[in-house]
Structure formats: structure tokens, C-alpha cells
Design a protein around this motif. Structure first.
Motif, mmCIF file in Angstrom:
data_model
loop_
_atom_site.group_PDB
_atom_site.id
_atom_site.type_symbol
_atom_site.label_atom_id
_atom_site.label_comp_id
_atom_site.label_asym_id
_atom_site.label_seq_id
_atom_site.Cartn_x
_atom_site.Cartn_y
_atom_site.Cartn_z
ATOM 1 N N ARG A 70 21.100 -2.511 40.105
ATOM 2 C CA ARG A 70 19.921 -2.885 39.341
ATOM 3 C C ARG A 70 19.186 -4.006 40.075
ATOM 4 O O ARG A 70 19.812 -4.876 40.676
ATOM 5 N N PRO A 71 17.855 -3.952 40.018
ATOM 6 C CA PRO A 71 17.106 -5.022 40.697
ATOM 7 C C PRO A 71 17.366 -6.361 40.020
ATOM 8 O O PRO A 71 17.500 -6.451 38.793
ATOM 9 N N PRO A 72 17.445 -7.360 40.773
ATOM 10 C CA PRO A 72 17.694 -8.694 40.180
ATOM 11 C C PRO A 72 16.502 -9.167 39.368
ATOM 12 O O PRO A 72 15.358 -8.788 39.625
ATOM 13 N N ARG A 73 16.828 -9.940 38.384
ATOM 14 C CA ARG A 73 15.775 -10.494 37.531
ATOM 15 C C ARG A 73 15.128 -11.666 38.244
ATOM 16 O O ARG A 73 15.580 -12.795 38.185
ATOM 17 N N GLY A 74 14.034 -11.312 38.896
ATOM 18 C CA GLY A 74 13.327 -12.333 39.656
ATOM 19 C C GLY A 74 12.015 -12.711 39.013
ATOM 20 O O GLY A 74 11.682 -12.296 37.894
ATOM 21 N N PRO A 75 11.187 -13.448 39.708
ATOM 22 C CA PRO A 75 9.890 -13.857 39.155
ATOM 23 C C PRO A 75 8.920 -12.706 38.992
ATOM 24 O O PRO A 75 8.028 -12.748 38.151
ATOM 25 N N GLY A 76 9.058 -11.610 39.812
ATOM 26 C CA GLY A 76 8.130 -10.489 39.678
ATOM 27 C C GLY A 76 8.246 -9.807 38.328
ATOM 28 O O GLY A 76 7.253 -9.445 37.710
ATOM 29 N N ARG A 77 9.500 -9.631 37.861
ATOM 30 C CA ARG A 77 9.685 -8.988 36.562
ATOM 31 C C ARG A 77 9.153 -9.856 35.434
ATOM 32 O O ARG A 77 8.598 -9.361 34.458
ATOM 33 N N ARG A 78 9.323 -11.126 35.553
ATOM 34 C CA ARG A 78 8.804 -12.030 34.509
ATOM 35 C C ARG A 78 7.281 -11.989 34.464
ATOM 36 O O ARG A 78 6.675 -12.013 33.392
ATOM 37 N N ARG A 79 6.663 -11.881 35.626
ATOM 38 C CA ARG A 79 5.195 -11.827 35.636
ATOM 39 C C ARG A 79 4.674 -10.566 34.955
ATOM 40 O O ARG A 79 3.674 -10.585 34.233
ATOM 41 N N GLY A 80 5.353 -9.413 35.162
ATOM 42 C CA GLY A 80 4.924 -8.185 34.493
ATOM 43 C C GLY A 80 5.029 -8.290 32.985
ATOM 44 O O GLY A 80 4.155 -7.843 32.243
ATOM 45 N N ALA A 81 6.106 -8.911 32.484
ATOM 46 C CA ALA A 81 6.264 -9.066 31.042
ATOM 47 C C ALA A 81 5.193 -9.989 30.466
ATOM 48 O O ALA A 81 4.641 -9.741 29.381
ATOM 49 N N VAL A 82 4.850 -11.034 31.200
ATOM 50 C CA VAL A 82 3.818 -11.963 30.730
ATOM 51 C C VAL A 82 2.458 -11.283 30.681
ATOM 52 O O VAL A 82 1.667 -11.453 29.734
ATOM 53 N N ALA A 83 2.158 -10.437 31.687
ATOM 54 C CA ALA A 83 0.865 -9.733 31.709
ATOM 55 C C ALA A 83 0.758 -8.756 30.541
ATOM 56 O O ALA A 83 -0.290 -8.639 29.891
ATOM 57 N N ALA A 84 1.846 -8.032 30.235
ATOM 58 C CA ALA A 84 1.812 -7.093 29.114
ATOM 59 C C ALA A 84 1.614 -7.830 27.795
ATOM 60 O O ALA A 84 0.865 -7.384 26.911
ATOM 61 N N GLY A 85 2.265 -8.969 27.624
ATOM 62 C CA GLY A 85 2.077 -9.738 26.392
ATOM 63 C C GLY A 85 0.661 -10.263 26.262
ATOM 64 O O GLY A 85 0.095 -10.309 25.155
ATOM 65 N N ALA A 86 0.028 -10.627 27.385
ATOM 66 C CA ALA A 86 -1.344 -11.122 27.322
ATOM 67 C C ALA A 86 -2.309 -10.023 26.910
ATOM 68 O O ALA A 86 -3.244 -10.235 26.128
ATOM 69 N N VAL A 87 -2.103 -8.798 27.420
ATOM 70 C CA VAL A 87 -2.974 -7.668 27.040
ATOM 71 C C VAL A 87 -2.838 -7.366 25.561
ATOM 72 O O VAL A 87 -3.820 -7.128 24.846
ATOM 73 N N LEU A 88 -1.618 -7.364 25.050
ATOM 74 C CA LEU A 88 -1.402 -7.097 23.630
ATOM 75 C C LEU A 88 -2.042 -8.164 22.757
ATOM 76 O O LEU A 88 -2.664 -7.867 21.727
ATOM 77 N N ALA A 89 -1.943 -9.434 23.161
ATOM 78 C CA ALA A 89 -2.556 -10.500 22.378
ATOM 79 C C ALA A 89 -4.069 -10.387 22.373
ATOM 80 O O ALA A 89 -4.728 -10.621 21.351
ATOM 81 N N ALA A 90 -4.677 -9.981 23.510
ATOM 82 C CA ALA A 90 -6.133 -9.822 23.562
ATOM 83 C C ALA A 90 -6.599 -8.694 22.661
ATOM 84 O O ALA A 90 -7.641 -8.783 21.994
#
Length: 209
Positions: A76-96
Motif C-alpha cells: 500500500r502506498p504510504p500515507r504521505g502529504p500527497g494523500r492529505r492534499r487530495g482529501a483537503v481538496a475534496a473537503g473544500a469542494v464539498l464545503a463550497a
């Protein structure tokens, strides 16, 4: 010389014994054949019709199955900063999206009315009456006017069709029956029965001038 037997006395003669006849059975030859096969069962090499077949060894009958490769674990890919950035972007779209929906509900009635005015108007459906299958100048029961009066006057000129009929300009049941009678007598089939259509009009006008 033998003397005749006395009447009433049984004749004494030697008793015949049955003769026993012995016949050879057909099963004796078959039994003899089985006996010979049993005696020679141990010595099969000298018996014709059979040959010794060597049996395969146990090692030859056993086959080795192919080896199954081991199952490698999925990395499994390690939980790095790239995965966190994708989750933050999805949450921002939903909030908008939720924010935009809430703002639309909070608009005043005036803004809603102005938005409704900008929509194109839908043209009303056509309310034109359908074309009459008997023609544009068709007269039927319930019609009134000078055209009905002209029809009544012309029918009175035809013998026995509308004799002594009224000329008041009303298309009643009596006038409809007169039109139907005229159509039947003169073989007019282009219009409905009792309806003054184009075919009935042309025939009546040609007969009445």
C-alpha cells in the motif's frame, strides 16, 4: 406241451425288470477342461494364449505436482502529504457546494422574481379548431343563420323531401332528417348522414339552380 390256463386263475409269467441306460453327459468334457486349467494355473509360462506383463513400479505411477508460487503481499502506498492534499481538496469542494446552496435559499423574494422574469416565455398552445372533414362551410344540427335559411328554401323545392318545412334559419332535428333523406334518395355518400357538407351542397345547388 403247455396246457391252457384254467379260467379264473391268473397266468404266472416272469416279472420284467426295467433296464437302466447310462448316457454320457455333455458336462463331463467341460468339467475336465476346468480341471486341466486348475492344475496348470501355477505354470502359466507354458500355457498358450497368456503372456506375463510386468507391472509398473509405484514410483512410475506417482507424478509430482507443480509447485504453486507464493502469494506476494500487496504494498500500500504510504500515507504521505500527497494523500492529505487530495482529501483537503475534496473537503473544500464539498464545503463550497453547500455554501452556494445555502445562499440560494437565503435570497429574498424580489431577487427570485427578477430571476423568474429573465426566463423566456413559453408560447401558448394553438387553440385553432380542427378542420371539419365535411368541408369548411358545413352545417349541422344546432347551426343558425342565413345559410340555414337558404338550405331550407332549397330543400322545399325538392319533391317530398322537406314539404311545408319551416324557413326560420334554425338547423333542428326535422331539417337534419330532411338532409339525410335527400342524401339517401340521391346517393350522396361524401358527407355524414344529416350533415350539410360540400358534396351535399354541390348536389343540392345543381338541382335547385
Amino acid at each position: 406241451m403247455p396246457t391252457a390256463d384254467e379260467p379264473g386263475k391268473p397266468h404266472e409269467r416272469p416279472v420284467l425288470e426295467p433296464v437302466r441306460v447310462l448316457r454320457p453327459r455333455n458336462t463331463d468334457a467341460l468339467a475336465e477342461l476346468f480341471r486341466e486349467l486348475t492344475e496348470n494355473a501355477e505354470d502359466t509360462e507354458g500355457y498358450e494364449g497368456y503372456e506375463s506383463v510386468p507391472l509398473p513400479s509405484a514410483e512410475a505411477r506417482t507424478q509430482e505436482l507443480p509447485r504453486v508460487p507464493p502469494v506476494l503481499p500487496v504494498k500500500r502506498p504510504p500515507r504521505g502529504p500527497g494523500r492529505r492534499r487530495g482529501a483537503v481538496a475534496a473537503g473544500a469542494v464539498l464545503a463550497a457546494a453547500l455554501l452556494g446552496f445555502g445562499c440560494a435559499l437565503l435570497l429574498p423574494d424580489g431577487d427570485r422574481a427578477s430571476a423568474a422574469r429573465t426566463l423566456p416565455a413559453v408560447p401558448p398552445a394553438s387553440t385553432a379548431p380542427p378542420a371539419d372533414p365535411d368541408g369548411s362551410g358545413t352545417l349541422r344540427e344546432g347551426a343558425t343563420g342565413p345559410e340555414v335559411t337558404d338550405l331550407q328554401q332549397r330543400l322545399r323545392r325538392i319533391p317530398d323531401v322537406y314539404a311545408d318545412g319551416a324557413t326560420d334559419g334554425r338547423y333542428d332535428t326535422v331539417l337534419a332528417e330532411a338532409v339525410a333523406r335527400f342524401q339517401l334518395w340521391y346517393g350522396i355518400r361524401g358527407d355524414e348522414t344529416g350533415v350539410y357538407g360540400d358534396d351535399t351542397r354541390r348536389d343540392l345547388e345543381s338541382r335547385t339552380g
